[in-house]
Motif scaffolding. Structure first.
Motif, PDB file in Angstrom:
ATOM      1  N   ASP A   1      -5.055   3.477   2.759  1.00  0.00           N
ATOM      2  CA  ASP A   1      -3.604   3.628   2.712  1.00  0.00           C
ATOM      3  C   ASP A   1      -3.134   4.630   3.762  1.00  0.00           C
ATOM      4  O   ASP A   1      -2.145   4.414   4.460  1.00  0.00           O
TER       5      ASP A   1
ATOM      6  N   ASP B   1      -3.037  -1.024  -5.726  1.00  0.00           N
ATOM      7  CA  ASP B   1      -4.350  -1.513  -6.143  1.00  0.00           C
ATOM      8  C   ASP B   1      -5.272  -0.303  -6.319  1.00  0.00           C
ATOM      9  O   ASP B   1      -5.569   0.405  -5.357  1.00  0.00           O
TER      10      ASP B   1
ATOM     11  N   CYS C   1       0.814  -1.222   0.000  1.00  0.00           N
ATOM     12  CA  CYS C   1       0.000   0.000   0.000  1.00  0.00           C
ATOM     13  C   CYS C   1       0.844   1.266   0.000  1.00  0.00           C
ATOM     14  O   CYS C   1       0.330   2.353  -0.214  1.00  0.00           O
TER      15      CYS C   1
ATOM     16  N   ARG D   1      -8.386   0.046  -3.988  1.00  0.00           N
ATOM     17  CA  ARG D   1      -8.275   0.252  -2.542  1.00  0.00           C
ATOM     18  C   ARG D   1      -8.380   1.745  -2.258  1.00  0.00           C
ATOM     19  O   ARG D   1      -7.682   2.542  -2.881  1.00  0.00           O
TER      20      ARG D   1
END
Length: 135
Positions: free
Chosen positions: A107, A99, A91, A102
């Protein structure tokens, strides 16, 4: 936060050396004291020595000693050396490998949590780990 056994062994080896300030300690005796593989502890000792946390004395009567005063050795500094991939988790990587599904807020939350963890560890020193008196 999950630390690897490498960091666990590193902290244990530093504790062991700190509890024997009057002499050099060997990897063999620390491995026996903590029931840790000698080969794993050798790898740990090499990293700690390169980082200046331990001094290595070669030769027949050689061994390891602390490279710094336990009071001036923050645990966060040790963890940054022994957990180099901690901040490189998926992340936190470059945008192109992140990603896209996400949420950025997730994050940010993970980044904040990691920062808080390291901040706490930066306020604890090797000397704090010696206070419990156990080997």
């Amino acid at each position: 936060m999950r630390l690897t056994s490498f960091s666990d062994y590193a902290l244990r080896l530093l504790i062991y050396a700190a509890r024997h300030p009057d002499r050099l300690v060997t990897i063999e005796e620390a491995a026996a004291a903590y029931d840790i593989s000698r080969s794993h502890l050798t790898k740990v000792a090499n990293v700690l020595t390169r980082a200046g946390f331990l001094n290595s004395v070669r030769g027949r009567s050689g061994g390891l000693e602390l490279g710094r005063d336990p009071v001036s050795l923050p645990l966060g500094e040790v963890l940054r050396v022994t957990e180099p991939d901690m901040a490189a988790a998926e992340c936190f990587g470059p945008e192109e490998i992140r990603d896209p599904n996400r949420p950025g807020a997730l994050d940010a939350a993970i980044r904040d949590a990691l920062g808080a963890f390291l901040q706490v560890m930066d306020h604890r020193t090797l000397a704090d780990l010696l206070a419990d008196g156990q080997e």
